[in-house]
Design an enzyme around this catalytic site. Structure first.
Site, PDB file in Angstrom:
ATOM      1  N   HIS A   1      -7.779  17.071  -6.154  1.00  9.64           N
ATOM      2  CA  HIS A   1      -7.056  15.731  -5.733  1.00  9.64           C
ATOM      3  C   HIS A   1      -6.598  15.996  -4.260  1.00  9.64           C
ATOM      4  O   HIS A   1      -6.059  14.965  -3.351  1.00  9.64           O
ATOM      5  CB  HIS A   1      -5.709  15.443  -6.537  1.00  9.64           C
ATOM      6  CG  HIS A   1      -6.139  14.887  -7.804  1.00  9.64           C
ATOM      7  ND1 HIS A   1      -5.958  13.542  -8.279  1.00  9.64           N
ATOM      8  CD2 HIS A   1      -6.635  15.355  -8.778  1.00  9.64           C
ATOM      9  CE1 HIS A   1      -6.403  13.259  -9.336  1.00  9.64           C
ATOM     10  NE2 HIS A   1      -7.007  14.302  -9.735  1.00  9.64           N
TER      11      HIS A   1
ATOM     12  N   ASP B   1      -3.285  15.173   3.730  1.00  9.53           N
ATOM     13  CA  ASP B   1      -3.308  14.595   2.164  1.00  9.53           C
ATOM     14  C   ASP B   1      -4.793  14.313   1.802  1.00  9.53           C
ATOM     15  O   ASP B   1      -5.423  13.654   2.487  1.00  9.53           O
ATOM     16  CB  ASP B   1      -2.734  13.105   2.609  1.00  9.53           C
ATOM     17  CG  ASP B   1      -1.802  12.960   1.204  1.00  9.53           C
ATOM     18  OD1 ASP B   1      -2.052  13.381   0.252  1.00  9.53           O
ATOM     19  OD2 ASP B   1      -0.668  12.431   1.505  1.00  9.53           O
TER      20      ASP B   1
HETATM   21  C1  GDG Z   1      -1.907  14.118  -4.963  1.00 11.22           C
HETATM   22  C2  GDG Z   1      -2.454  14.379  -3.711  1.00 11.22           C
HETATM   23  C3  GDG Z   1      -3.828  12.112  -3.900  1.00 11.22           C
HETATM   24  C4  GDG Z   1       6.553   8.638  -5.237  1.00 11.22           C
HETATM   25  N1  GDG Z   1       7.751   8.688  -5.284  1.00 11.22           N
HETATM   26  C5  GDG Z   1       8.055   7.923  -6.410  1.00 11.22           C
HETATM   27  C6  GDG Z   1       6.926   7.545  -7.261  1.00 11.22           C
HETATM   28  N2  GDG Z   1       5.822   8.126  -6.398  1.00 11.22           N
HETATM   29  C7  GDG Z   1       4.374   7.887  -6.614  1.00 11.22           C
HETATM   30  C8  GDG Z   1       3.651   6.900  -5.549  1.00 11.22           C
HETATM   31  C9  GDG Z   1       2.343   7.570  -5.792  1.00 11.22           C
HETATM   32  C10 GDG Z   1       2.266   8.923  -6.224  1.00 11.22           C
HETATM   33  O1  GDG Z   1       3.805   9.080  -6.507  1.00 11.22           O
HETATM   34  C11 GDG Z   1       2.390   9.663  -5.125  1.00 11.22           C
HETATM   35  O2  GDG Z   1       0.839   9.768  -4.972  1.00 11.22           O
HETATM   36  P1  GDG Z   1       0.097  10.315  -3.390  1.00 11.22           P
HETATM   37  O3  GDG Z   1      -1.070  10.212  -3.365  1.00 11.22           O
HETATM   38  O4  GDG Z   1       0.878   9.600  -2.231  1.00 11.22           O
HETATM   39  O5  GDG Z   1       0.746  11.733  -3.341  1.00 11.22           O
HETATM   40  P2  GDG Z   1       0.481  13.408  -4.271  1.00 11.22           P
HETATM   41  O6  GDG Z   1       1.738  13.087  -5.316  1.00 11.22           O
HETATM   42  O7  GDG Z   1       0.724  14.423  -3.271  1.00 11.22           O
HETATM   43  O8  GDG Z   1      -0.751  13.281  -5.025  1.00 11.22           O
HETATM   44  C12 GDG Z   1      -2.964  13.004  -2.863  1.00 11.22           C
HETATM   45  C13 GDG Z   1      -3.315  11.945  -5.141  1.00 11.22           C
HETATM   46  O9  GDG Z   1      -2.944  13.312  -5.664  1.00 11.22           O
HETATM   47  C14 GDG Z   1      -4.170  11.231  -6.140  1.00 11.22           C
HETATM   48  O10 GDG Z   1      -5.435  11.890  -6.317  1.00 11.22           O
HETATM   49  O11 GDG Z   1      -3.985  10.653  -3.195  1.00 11.22           O
HETATM   50  O12 GDG Z   1      -3.620  13.161  -1.766  1.00 11.22           O
HETATM   51  O13 GDG Z   1      -1.713  15.119  -2.776  1.00 11.22           O
HETATM   52  O14 GDG Z   1       1.504   6.632  -6.776  1.00 11.22           O
HETATM   53  O15 GDG Z   1       4.302   5.641  -5.705  1.00 11.22           O
HETATM   54  N3  GDG Z   1       6.616   6.979  -8.302  1.00 11.22           N
HETATM   55  C15 GDG Z   1       7.759   6.733  -9.047  1.00 11.22           C
HETATM   56  N4  GDG Z   1       9.107   7.089  -8.590  1.00 11.22           N
HETATM   57  C16 GDG Z   1       9.304   7.588  -7.219  1.00 11.22           C
HETATM   58  O16 GDG Z   1      10.476   7.776  -6.843  1.00 11.22           O
HETATM   59  N5  GDG Z   1       7.819   5.946 -10.089  1.00 11.22           N
END
Ligand code: GDG
Length: 473
Positions: free
Chosen positions: A155, A363
């Site tokens: 990821h 990222d």
């Molecule tokens: C890893 C990789 C890759 C955030 N705050 C809250 C919340 N979130 C949710 C967001 C989003 C998810 O969490 C975060 O996903 P990201 O992709 O932005 O980042 P990582 O957590 O670092 O994820 C990344 C991912 O895996 C998938 O392959 O894209 O590059 O680092 O969905 O909306 N959700 C809730 N409350 C929050 O306060 N419920």
């Protein structure tokens, strides 16, 4: 139909309504709910004694979770996974440390999880392993005699060889990755880094059809950019608009524009630089004073890893300093909220904002960028300002793409986004919704699993042919 077993370090909380703030949990859970299957991994609990997996069935998903001992947690999770691999894979060698004992713990936990999973595997299961905590997992299963197809998806970014070399057991890790049948990355650049490592180090060769031959194994190595369900998100963003929190934000923002950011509190997300670029906007364009606010939601994660405590202090300091410098009695420039929110509520908040400000320093993909776009009202959409170092930048052609190390450029992009005419915003939004729909989360899962089925069938045919030749000779 074969059963799908998903393996990841952390299994998402099984109780409905408990928010899982993390891209892997969100992506995998949504993908698994549709197909059904087993999700195996750590429960998030620390226990004194190792015990058999706890099995819980919800709908068509069976959760099989195990606890970790304190020592395992410290060495495998806090140590090698999050203090060595995570920073290095995000190009932060300066924050990375290596400890042999922690690496030994990482290998030990992988071996022990593999042993526990082995008891549950049926002959026609297909196994899909996720993320950097589990690089050696297939090798551990193979050593136990498991012959099932095993795929792996990373990821996070995969660094270029020169950066990977800074992790002392780099070759062992790459060799272990070659025990999978399919290795998937978020972007083509990540795939290329892996292939470069193999080819430049003369560990093997890659062919045009994305097959790699290395360490006596054939595997498929390809990019599978993770997606979202844009229409479901769009729907949620409308349905949740009359929630109290959304209404009060709307009231507070009357006549004011809103820039919105949501990230796990992590140094890879570029939060400090983002605040400083917003400060630069306020310095360069005083006309915006009192007329724009930045809302940053940053739920804490890994707060017992030291570098995460430092980033939190640093960020609180920056928000306080910038607010102290510019705030007026009725205007706070940065609202920094260090807590988790309900997922659908976040989507509704995105819809209220004029700018999505997503500027990680590095990222894998960044789902927030995609969610922001999907949450917008197509008739009056907000603008996405996006880092060139997020995997999502390759896929969101309508974003204003910025270099997060260039504060002036980010400030200019914010100004441009805040002033963008409606027709341009609509065109950019439409340009992004089409690929989001085409490459949604089901496509990501189905493409990966189709390749996994195909490659493992092909290699078992080759294996049988080789055996036949052995016999006749
Ligand atoms: C890893 C990789 C890759 C955030 N705050 C809250 C919340 N979130 C949710 C967001 C989003 C998810 O969490 C975060 O996903 P990201 O992709 O932005 O980042 P990582 O957590 O670092 O994820 C990344 C991912 O895996 C998938 O392959 O894209 O590059 O680092 O969905 O909306 N959700 C809730 N409350 C929050 O306060 N419920």
């Amino acid at each position: 139909m074969s059963r799908l077993i998903v393996v990841s370090n952390r299994v998402a909380p099984t109780q409905e309504g408990r928010p899982a703030a993390g891209g892997l949990a969100i992506g995998v859970l949504d993908a698994l709910k549709e197909t059904g299957g087993v999700w195996f991994g750590w429960s998030g609990e620390i226990a004194g004694e190792p015990s058999a997996p706890v099995i819980e069935k919800q709908g068509n998903v069976t959760y099989a979770t195990v606890a970790l001992s304190k020592r395992d947690y410290d060495q495998y999770y806090r140590g090698f996974s999050n203090a060595t691999l995570w920073p290095t894979f995000h190009y932060r060698n300066d924050l990375s440390r290596y400890d042999r004992q922690e690496y030994a713990g990482y290998l030990r936990v992988n071996a022990s999880l593999a042993k526990q999973l082995k008891e549950m595997i049926r002959p026609d299961d297909i196994i899909w392993v996720h993320d950097y905590h589990m690089l050696p997992f297939a090798r551990c299963l193979r050593e136990l005699g498991v012959k099932n197809p095993i795929g792996f998806f990373l990821h996070i970014p995969f660094p270029v060889p020169q950066v990977l070399f800074t992790v002392p057991p780099h070759e062992e890790l790459v060799k272990d990755m070659c025990s999978y049948d399919v290795v998937g990355f978020q972007t083509d650049a990540d795939r290329q880094s892996f292939v470069d490592y193999i080819e430049r180090g003369r560990h093997g060769t890659a062919s045009d059809d994305n097959m790699v031959h290395a360490y006596n194994r054939f595997l498929k190595v390809a990019a599978y950019p993770i997606g979202i369900y844009p229409d479901a998100i769009a729907k949620a963003s409308v349905q949740f608009t009359d929630r109290k929190a959304v209404k009060s934000l709307r009231d507070a923002m009357r006549n004011r524009k809103l820039i919105m950011s949501v990230d796990r509190l992590d140094y890879s997300k570029g939060l400090v630089e983002r605040f400083q670029a917003f400060e630069r906007l306020l310095l360069n364009a005083p006309g915006w004073h009192g007329r724009v606010s930045l809302v940053q939601i940053a739920p804490p994660t890994r707060s017992d890893v030291q570098t995460y405590q430092r980033i939190r202090q640093n960020l609180e300091g920056e928000a306080g300093r910038i607010n102290g410098r510019f705030a007026q009695l009725d205007w706070t420039p940065i609202q920094y909220l260090n807590r988790k929110y309900e997922r659908n509520l976040l989507m509704a908040l995105f819809r209220q904002s004029q700018v999505g400000y997503v500027t990680p320093l590095r990222d894998g993909m960044n789902l927030v960028a995609k969610e922001y776009v999907a949450s917008q009202d197509p008739a009056d959409p907000g603008v996405l300002v996006l880092s060139q170092f997020a995997g999502a930048a390759e896929q969101l052609p309508g974003a204003l793409v910025v270099n997060p190390f260039d504060l002036s450029q980010m400030a200019e992009a914010l100004e441009r986004a805040l002033s963008m005419p409606l027709a341009e915003r609509q065109a950019r939004h439409a340009d992004m919704m089409a690929p989001l729909r085409e490459n949604n989360l089901s496509v990501w899962r189905d493409t990966f699993l189709a390749d996994l089925r195909h490659v493992s069938t092909a290699s078992s045919v080759t294996e049988k042919a080789v055996k036949r030749v052995d016999v006749t000779v």
